[in-house]
Design a protein around this motif. Structure first.
Motif, mmCIF file in Angstrom:
data_model
loop_
_atom_site.group_PDB
_atom_site.id
_atom_site.type_symbol
_atom_site.label_atom_id
_atom_site.label_comp_id
_atom_site.label_asym_id
_atom_site.label_seq_id
_atom_site.Cartn_x
_atom_site.Cartn_y
_atom_site.Cartn_z
ATOM 1 N N CYS A 20 0.843 -1.190 0.000
ATOM 2 C CA CYS A 20 0.000 0.000 0.000
ATOM 3 C C CYS A 20 0.886 1.251 0.000
ATOM 4 C CB CYS A 20 -0.892 -0.035 1.245
ATOM 5 S SG CYS A 20 -2.075 1.302 1.326
ATOM 6 N N PRO A 21 0.606 2.250 -0.821
ATOM 7 C CA PRO A 21 -0.560 2.418 -1.710
ATOM 8 C C PRO A 21 -0.312 1.997 -3.156
ATOM 9 C CG PRO A 21 0.584 4.490 -1.585
ATOM 10 C CD PRO A 21 1.385 3.494 -0.738
ATOM 11 N N GLU A 22 0.829 1.385 -3.441
ATOM 12 C CA GLU A 22 1.187 1.098 -4.831
ATOM 13 C C GLU A 22 0.154 0.265 -5.605
ATOM 14 O OE1 GLU A 22 5.765 0.847 -5.573
ATOM 15 O OE2 GLU A 22 5.340 0.000 -3.595
ATOM 16 N N VAL A 24 -3.078 0.055 -5.412
ATOM 17 C CA VAL A 24 -4.265 0.851 -5.772
ATOM 18 C C VAL A 24 -3.893 1.953 -6.759
ATOM 19 C CG1 VAL A 24 -6.055 2.402 -4.886
ATOM 20 C CG2 VAL A 24 -5.538 0.277 -3.689
ATOM 21 N N MET A 25 -2.699 2.524 -6.623
ATOM 22 C CA MET A 25 -2.257 3.535 -7.591
ATOM 23 C C MET A 25 -2.122 2.905 -8.982
ATOM 24 S SD MET A 25 0.510 5.535 -5.206
ATOM 25 C CE MET A 25 1.323 6.308 -6.573
ATOM 26 N N ASP A 46 -0.436 -7.913 -0.966
ATOM 27 C CA ASP A 46 -0.601 -7.034 0.200
ATOM 28 C C ASP A 46 -1.990 -7.241 0.797
ATOM 29 O OD1 ASP A 46 -0.730 -5.053 2.082
ATOM 30 O OD2 ASP A 46 -0.345 -3.402 0.706
ATOM 31 N N SER A 48 -3.681 -5.504 2.730
ATOM 32 C CA SER A 48 -4.506 -4.288 2.793
ATOM 33 C C SER A 48 -5.363 -4.122 1.542
ATOM 34 C CB SER A 48 -3.646 -3.043 3.025
ATOM 35 O OG SER A 48 -2.878 -2.750 1.887
ATOM 36 N N THR A 49 -5.042 -4.849 0.463
ATOM 37 C CA THR A 49 -5.881 -4.757 -0.735
ATOM 38 C C THR A 49 -7.276 -5.311 -0.479
ATOM 39 O OG1 THR A 49 -5.039 -6.869 -1.610
ATOM 40 C CG2 THR A 49 -3.939 -4.848 -2.363
ATOM 41 N N ASP A 52 -8.735 -2.081 0.554
ATOM 42 C CA ASP A 52 -8.561 -0.961 -0.373
ATOM 43 C C ASP A 52 -9.249 -1.154 -1.720
ATOM 44 O OD1 ASP A 52 -7.025 0.176 1.603
ATOM 45 O OD2 ASP A 52 -5.102 -0.338 0.677
ATOM 46 N N PHE A 56 -12.067 1.136 -3.370
ATOM 47 C CA PHE A 56 -11.766 1.774 -4.651
ATOM 48 C C PHE A 56 -12.941 1.584 -5.616
ATOM 49 C CE2 PHE A 56 -10.314 1.131 -9.017
ATOM 50 C CZ PHE A 56 -9.578 2.273 -9.266
#
Length: 84
Positions: A20-22, A24-25, A46, A48-49, A52, A56
């Motif tokens: 994170c945050p790569e 989602v970016m 990750d 956290s996805t 996230d 998103f």
């Protein structure tokens, strides 16, 4: 949720090894290039996805078709919203 094996992805984003945050970016950029209604398969490692990527999709109006976890790898199928 539909059967993931039956889902055909128009594009694949492999964000394995990124934190994170790569992911989602990268997802944001990849979805932008996808045709409306196209399906993107995302591969991430990750945890956290799990939070996230659904956020998103909800925030931007894309459809999260399915998500799975397989041995520490997270898989997502996202349909880009149709314009309008």
């Amino acid at each position: 949720m539909s059967q993931p094996d039956a889902l055909t992805a128009d594009a694949i984003l492999d964000a394995s090894g990124l934190n994170c945050p790569e992911p989602v970016m990268m997802l944001h950029n990849k979805v932008r290039d996808l045709v409306a209604g196209g399906v993107l398969k995302v591969i991430a490692t990750d945890p956290s996805t799990r939070r996230d990527i659904p956020k998103f999709c909800m925030f931007l109006g894309h459809e999260l078709l399915d998500q799975q976890e397989q041995a520490g790898t997270y898989l997502y199928w996202i349909r880009k919203k149709t314009e309008g």
